[in-house]
Design a protein around this motif. Sequence first.
Motif, short mmCIF file in Angstrom:
data_model
loop_
_atom_site.label_atom_id
_atom_site.label_comp_id
_atom_site.label_asym_id
_atom_site.label_seq_id
_atom_site.Cartn_x
_atom_site.Cartn_y
_atom_site.Cartn_z
N HIS B 107 -0.78 -10.49 -10.68
CA HIS B 107 -2.03 -10.56 -11.44
C HIS B 107 -2.72 -9.21 -11.54
CE1 HIS B 107 -2.44 -14.79 -12.32
NE2 HIS B 107 -1.74 -14.98 -11.23
N GLU B 109 -3.82 -6.65 -13.44
CA GLU B 109 -3.98 -6.51 -14.89
C GLU B 109 -4.48 -5.13 -15.29
OE1 GLU B 109 -3.36 -9.35 -16.77
OE2 GLU B 109 -4.12 -11.08 -15.69
N ARG B 136 3.10 -6.60 -14.25
CA ARG B 136 2.98 -7.08 -15.63
C ARG B 136 3.20 -5.95 -16.62
NH1 ARG B 136 3.47 -12.10 -16.27
NH2 ARG B 136 3.80 -12.49 -14.09
N ARG B 138 2.03 -6.23 -19.43
CA ARG B 138 0.82 -6.27 -20.24
C ARG B 138 -0.39 -5.68 -19.51
NH1 ARG B 138 -0.70 -8.91 -25.06
NH2 ARG B 138 1.03 -10.29 -25.44
#
Lengths: 361, 392
Positions: B107, B109, B136, B138
Amino acid sequence: MIEKGRISASQLGKILYMAIIPTSLLTTPAITFKYAKQDLWLSPIWAISGFITVFIVLRIYRMYPSENIIQIMERIGRRIPGKIISGIYLLFILYVNGVIVREYSEFVVSSFLHTTPIVVISGLMVLVCAMAVRGGLEIVGRFAELFLPIFITLFLFNIIPIIADLQWSNLFPIFGEGIRPSIEGAFVLQTWFSEMIIASFFLPFVADHHNAKKTLSRSLLAIMVTLSVSNLATLLLLGELTGNYSYPFLILARYINISNFINHLESLYMIIWVLGAFVKICVFYYVTVLVAAQWMKLSNYQPIVYPLGLLLLLFSQWVAPNTQVLTEAIAGPVTLAMITMFVIIPALLLCIVWIVNRLHN
Amino acid sequence: MNYRRKISFILLALMSCSLLLTGCWDQVEVNDLAVVTMTGLDLTDENQLELSVNIARTSSQQPQENSDSSSGQLTGKSVILSTTGNTLAEAVSKLQQQLSRQLFWGHNEIIIFGEKLAKEGIAEHLEFLLRHPETRERANMFISIGSAKEVLSLAPQIEHYVADDLLEMAKLQTGLNITLKELMQMMISKSQAAVIPCLIIETKQDHQQSYPFIHGSAILKKGKLAGLVDSSTTRGIMWARNELDRGTVTISPENSEGYISFQLLSSSTEVIPYIHGDLWRITLRIHTLDDIIENTTDLDLSVSKHIEELEMELEDDIKRRINKALTVAQEQMNADIFQFADAFYRKYPNIWKQNKDRWSDIFTKLDVVVEADAKISRPGGTGKSILKPNQE
């Protein structure tokens, strides 16, 4: 006859699709990108070995509708040489299946279950497949039929949400360096297309045999389109990064983000992978068992399913010491071996059969 | 009866399967995880890499307000920890030693690089992030003016975590919104130049009230910070890179006093490369659709003639902004942050191949033509300004 079950031609098509697509979806974008660069989505169109294999299988099927190519090899090669050749084929199919099991487990271990011993993952998969294979041909066929819609739905579920993130400019230049790179990239893909040869082992049990030709060409076409779409989606999302990831198609699932709450979807890809690998391993496992039973002239193949499963598990551990060796092997020696065993030798066989028949007449 | 027994047996078997689904070796319990929501990377004075992470407090015990622990500080619902190391992996393993829970990167981010680290180069630290199976693609990337650790230690403004604040800001796209994947793509592209949004801290007297926000951007060349650009130049970069989604443009019309503000509804940019002999040219064709949101001039905006004039002025403003960005990129930094190199490669792969070593020379002399086409769709809720009855 050793197998009492019957499948329909459409089931055969689904078996073939599910037996070829899963592993190629995972690794081909990275391997093809190495040679084809931005033309990688064109590579699946050069499915030459697929067409050749389908042609051979259908020709032989027309001459000997109740036998598979290995039985025909034994028939042509007479007693001793025939047995040796079919023995080699038996081991080779077992080896190929070992590679598949290993590919499946390598992916699961490296991307999801990092600390789980690889033997456990391979072992559980082989065990489940063994149960399915013991159920016989009809069970394998039904599994393919059952899982195909789920597989395709999830595949689309993986691609459609990502469309907004795709950059179409990654596509260009098409044929920037001529047609050669895309053909070079297609070389590795021949591994998967040559796997169409397994149709030969299922055709004798197809009930509506007049549909055989249609179903084979349809599934080959479906495979080409699927690979092309998956390569294209990967390229459009990742561009030059495609070659840097071991499993580019997985990144697609990870990148999905719909209004900030549908994201982290790699488990979606995991479902595709486990379902697909299950059917793929089952199909090859079944072929191995069938060939082994015919080779030893058994009346029933069920007793040898579990022992061969143990061998399969061992083979999966033996094929390569680590992931790098496995990937290199798939991109090089395995491809060559598979083209030889699944395309060239069957082509020679077809020629010999044809000549022998001519002489008899 | 027999049928029933069969069904209940199958149900029992299925239910017992769920017991096995947790896994044996890789079983993960949420209360064993330290969920990293934000990562900051800095360079210490001893040239060591300093890793700071913002870990969400997932346990039920709420922290005491303003209490400081020895290993880190508490801000609201998260814990900040930091360690140093030669490489990122080393710093991560040291960090793990200080934690009672296993670090979880799924997580994470937001990734922030400190300005000092960015000057030394960020490429090698990205390696860990790309290789790690949990991180991630993203994740949003930022460069902070000052140290990254400072940004992490701030208290959130509106959301629960600072990471959420920044994430939502990036999504609004008033500044650049660059993910790890996009940064990597820019860095390995033919132009090897990248642009990342910058974070600055709005300092308030009380540290608890300070908050970070996106302001301007940083230009990277071959993974190293080449320079910073301000907000209005960043806007020009976003026009040229086709990344502008929303925003407000204010212009002052030539023949009247006051200002008119437009709200951007949509915008798209086409990059058209052209090579003829020694002439290399890029045409940027911009189509944009705007609404008027404020008018303090003497123009009556219900008259269509004025709208046409305003469209021209808006087009000029866009051109000015883009040209400003181009000047910075071409003359000051010599960094092809617009990925023009790839545009040329896509259209002229062979000519590109012959000239790829000369690209930085070509880029500085590159002829860029900006064609803007602005459309003003509606004047908003009022036609004539209510407060200015003498508008013509």
